[in-house]
Scaffold this active site. Structure first.
Site, mmCIF file in Angstrom:
data_model
loop_
_atom_site.group_PDB
_atom_site.id
_atom_site.type_symbol
_atom_site.label_atom_id
_atom_site.label_comp_id
_atom_site.label_asym_id
_atom_site.label_seq_id
_atom_site.Cartn_x
_atom_site.Cartn_y
_atom_site.Cartn_z
ATOM 1 N N THR A 14 69.325 18.603 54.108
ATOM 2 C CA THR A 14 70.721 18.171 54.251
ATOM 3 C C THR A 14 71.137 18.110 55.720
ATOM 4 O O THR A 14 71.688 17.112 56.190
ATOM 5 C CB THR A 14 71.627 19.175 53.502
ATOM 6 O OG1 THR A 14 71.110 19.325 52.193
ATOM 7 C CG2 THR A 14 73.045 18.698 53.420
ATOM 8 N N LYS A 207 74.321 36.693 61.287
ATOM 9 C CA LYS A 207 75.266 35.993 62.174
ATOM 10 C C LYS A 207 76.023 36.997 63.045
ATOM 11 O O LYS A 207 76.218 36.770 64.241
ATOM 12 C CB LYS A 207 76.228 35.147 61.330
ATOM 13 C CG LYS A 207 75.505 34.032 60.570
ATOM 14 C CD LYS A 207 76.390 33.409 59.510
ATOM 15 C CE LYS A 207 75.625 32.372 58.684
ATOM 16 N NZ LYS A 207 76.316 31.955 57.456
ATOM 17 N N GLY A 304 77.324 22.983 54.981
ATOM 18 C CA GLY A 304 77.471 21.583 54.579
ATOM 19 C C GLY A 304 76.913 20.647 55.640
ATOM 20 O O GLY A 304 76.773 21.020 56.812
HETATM 21 N N1 HSE Z 1 74.732 30.424 52.714
HETATM 22 C C1 HSE Z 1 75.581 30.386 53.860
HETATM 23 C C2 HSE Z 1 77.037 30.492 53.410
HETATM 24 C C3 HSE Z 1 75.435 29.143 54.695
HETATM 25 O O1 HSE Z 1 77.307 30.521 52.228
HETATM 26 O O2 HSE Z 1 77.877 30.563 54.279
HETATM 27 C C4 HSE Z 1 74.258 29.233 55.582
HETATM 28 O O3 HSE Z 1 74.283 30.368 56.364
#
Ligand code: HSE
Length: 429
Positions: A14, A207, A304
């Site tokens: 994606t 993160k 996304g």
């Molecule tokens: N799976 C993550 C989320 C996106 O739901 O924010 C990629 O880090």
């Protein structure tokens, strides 16, 4: 115009396809902003025949991403295959050893090997960039690494996993259980192949560890992030929190304390009228508290095609503009080892339990808390259930271990019928 800069993309899922589409459709705009042509010269992915919404004809196809990483006709290697180890790690190392800048969205890899890869990149005068690794389309890295470089960061916070925020807001808005909403999120394609990455707080923890390194000048220390997922959050707690004026969020908090670096990713109660409290669905938000800037709040889509590709593009454009910044806020050789704190900063807590419905039980609970120096801010007793009296307590600030000791003492008095649910309340505006 300067000479063109050439890009190779590994992974046309994606996000990778999204980057290729933007590079082709916005070529004129992007090239004029860089005063330089950005050329997509080569790609590598699993299946060549898959329809991706852009023409592959003029782009070299590499079956093997390691070969892509060492091609002479690329200047920037974009890694979008994911995974915390090989082949992504090897491909990045090969690219750096062959003089290519690297752009990646791979937070798991960075949380584990980011320091080592940054060392390699900087030793060769190359860049390792990862705007898309944290909070999708939000410029979380650039804001911290560049715009706020003149600030001491007092605290950083964020909702950095859209899937968890979707689950928690949907549970509240549709009055559904965690299990039902988890299934809906899975059906919508929100949940990672390994769901614990999302609902266990691991993805968001990766993160947080990346942002902490930039904010506090420390080597990435994911292993010291206190992690707690959202799997045990019930609709009951969501509603009790709401009654008290809070919402439950999977919140990351990182700050320097007198005892060391505190990094935690855990469900927290936040004021319902705060910016984070109002964050709906799969949106993300980060807040940086700079000593000069004051609180800076950024929100947007955390995942996304468009949002994540937009962040990958911002890194490619930086490289095309020769905009060089240290990988983690300062030269990698200047980063110090993080000293994790042994105890988080004191906080208020939400405690929900069921007590025996008999005279004096509330007094016993209050006494045990008081004996541990814990002051009660608010207490609610909801409708009795047969012989049980459901109770919700909001404490004043205390240490989690003190609260845990106090609750053990309450349990010893024999008045507790159900293990208490304990959720931290975060002090935010
Ligand atoms: N799976 C993550 C989320 C996106 O739901 O924010 C990629 O880090």
């Amino acid at each position: 115009m300067q000479d063109s800069i050439r890009v190779g993309i590994a992974g046309l899922g994606t996000v990778g396809s999204g980057v290729a589409k933007i590079l082709l459709s916005n070529a004129h705009l992007i090239n004029s902003r860089c005063n330089r042509k950005i050329e997509l010269t080569a790609v590598s992915s699993r299946s060549k025949s898959k329809q991706r919404g852009f023409p592959l004809k003029k782009i070299h196809w590499e079956e093997n991403l390691i070969n892509l990483a060492r091609r002479d006709d690329i200047d920037i290697f974009v890694e979008l295959i994911g995974g915390e180890g090989n082949p992504a790690k090897e491909a990045i190392e090969v690219a750096l050893n062959h003089g290519k800048h690297v752009v990646t969205a791979n937070k798991a890899l960075l949380a584990k090997h980011g320091h080592q890869l940054a060392k390699l990149a900087e030793s060769k005068g190359l860049s390792l960039k990862f705007e898309a690794a944290v909070a999708g389309g939000i410029p979380a890295i650039k804001t911290l690494n560049e715009s706020l470089a003149g600030n001491k960061i007092n605290r950083l916070m964020g909702v950095m996993n859209g899937t968890c925020n979707y689950i928690l807001t949907r549970m509240e808005n549709a009055n559904l259980s965690y299990e039902k909403v988890f299934k809906q999120a899975k059906d919508l394609g929100y949940v990672e192949a390994d769901p614990t990455l999302d609902v266990g707080g691991i993805d968001a923890g990766h993160k947080l560890a990346i942002l902490s390194s930039i904010a506090f000048g420390t080597e990435i220390d994911f292993d010291s992030v206190y992690l707690q997922g959202i799997e045990s959050i019930t609709i009951q707690d969501i509603y009790q929190a709401k009654e008290l004026g809070y919402r439950i969020k999977l919140l990351g908090v990182s700050q320097k304390t007198d005892n060391g670096l505190e990094q935690r990713m855990q469900p927290c109660l936040v004021p319902a009228n705060s910016a984070i409290g109002q964050l709906e669905n799969a949106m993300n938000m980060v807040i940086y508290e700079g000593d000069n800037s004051g609180p800076i709040t950024l929100s947007g889509a955390g995942a996304g095609e468009g949002p994540t590709a937009s962040s990958v593009l911002s890194d490619i454009i930086d490289l095309a503009r020769d905009n060089k910044v240290p990988t983690f806020g300062k030269p990698v050789t200047e980063l110090v080892k993080a000293i994790p704190t042994s105890r988080p900063a004191p906080g208020a807590y939400y405690v929900r339990t069921k007590l025996k419905d008999s005279p004096g039980v509330l007094a016993k609970m209050a006494t045990a808390l008081g004996d541990h120096g814990i002051s009660i801010d608010r207490m609610r007793q909801t409708q009795h259930e047969d012989v049980a009296a459901p109770v919700v307590i909001v404490t004043h600030k205390t240490l989690p271990e003190t609260l845990s000791n106090a609750l053990t003492a309450v349990a010893k008095t024999g008045v507790i019928l159900e293990d208490p649910v304990v959720i931290r309340i975060e002090d935010i505006q």
